[in-house]
Scaffold this active site. Structure first.
Site, PDB file in Angstrom:
ATOM      1  CB  CYS A   1     -33.055-110.629  58.396  1.00  0.00           C
ATOM      2  SG  CYS A   1     -31.855-109.981  59.408  1.00  0.00           S
ATOM      3  CG  PHE A   2     -38.195-109.181  59.933  1.00  0.00           C
ATOM      4  CD1 PHE A   2     -38.616-107.745  59.849  1.00  0.00           C
ATOM      5  CD2 PHE A   2     -38.468-109.788  58.662  1.00  0.00           C
ATOM      6  CE1 PHE A   2     -38.985-107.247  58.537  1.00  0.00           C
ATOM      7  CE2 PHE A   2     -38.806-109.229  57.600  1.00  0.00           C
ATOM      8  CZ  PHE A   2     -39.041-107.907  57.343  1.00  0.00           C
ATOM      9  CB  CYS A   3     -34.521-110.462  65.493  1.00  0.00           C
ATOM     10  SG  CYS A   3     -34.167-108.791  65.942  1.00  0.00           S
ATOM     11  CB  ALA A   4     -36.080-114.356  61.479  1.00  0.00           C
ATOM     12  CG  HIS A   5     -29.586-112.523  61.489  1.00  0.00           C
ATOM     13  ND1 HIS A   5     -29.057-111.512  60.672  1.00  0.00           N
ATOM     14  CD2 HIS A   5     -30.227-112.190  62.743  1.00  0.00           C
ATOM     15  CE1 HIS A   5     -29.225-110.425  61.210  1.00  0.00           C
ATOM     16  NE2 HIS A   5     -29.976-110.530  62.598  1.00  0.00           N
TER      17      HIS A   5
END
Length: 173
Positions: free
Chosen positions: A104-108
């Protein structure tokens, strides 16, 4: 500062980093930012257009590549947005020589929105995390992300598409 150890703390500025940054800027200027931009758009357009033809592949974000979208493409392979098989897909792509990122690429917050899930999903997940539920207990939703840049070429995008097509056929059949 005149007393130890404070007088030894300031250190030296990151001169190497500043020189390298300047050299990178010169290199990109020499290539031409307009050329780089056009190249990235062409690769992204090809990749998104080809993924749209593969049954079982869902591309997130704008479906057309133009000035509003970079050649960075988040996608999943499978029958359901909730399958959480993005890690398996990424490992299979790696085994085929295609480098991608997954998760989730630190994009929760953004990833569930990109995936079209309602805001309630994020609120529920936040409550679960506050209660101690970890990603080991219940994996986060995520995607596979392919990123193209000026150092990639059409063959790189083609190879990625072929590998994704093979993996999608395995998953969907």
């Amino acid at each position: 500062p005149s007393s130890s150890p404070d007088r030894f703390e300031p250190g030296t500025q990151n001169l190497e980093g500043a020189v390298e940054w300047g050299m990178a800027a010169e290199y990109l200027a020499k290539l031409g930012m307009d050329k780089i931009h056009g190249h990235d758009l062409a690769l992204g357009k090809y990749f998104v257009d080809e993924l749209a033809k593969i049954p079982g592949v869902t591309v997130y974000g704008p479906k057309t590549v133009d000035d509003d979208r970079l050649a960075v493409v988040a996608f999943n392979v499978g029958r359901s947005v909730l399958e959480r098989n993005y890690g398996d897909v990424a490992r299979k792509l790696d085994a085929k020589g295609v480098s991608v990122r997954d998760g989730c690429f630190c994009a929760h917050v953004l990833i569930p929105k990109l995936m079209g899930l309602p805001n309630e999903w994020h609120e529920e997940r936040t409550q679960e995390m506050l209660q101690g539920v970890t990603s080991a207990d219940k994996p986060l939703l995520g995607t596979v992300r392919a990123s193209f840049a000026f150092y990639n070429n059409l063959n790189d995008a083609y190879q990625a598409v072929q590998a994704i097509r093979t993996i999608a056929n395995e998953i969907m059949n």
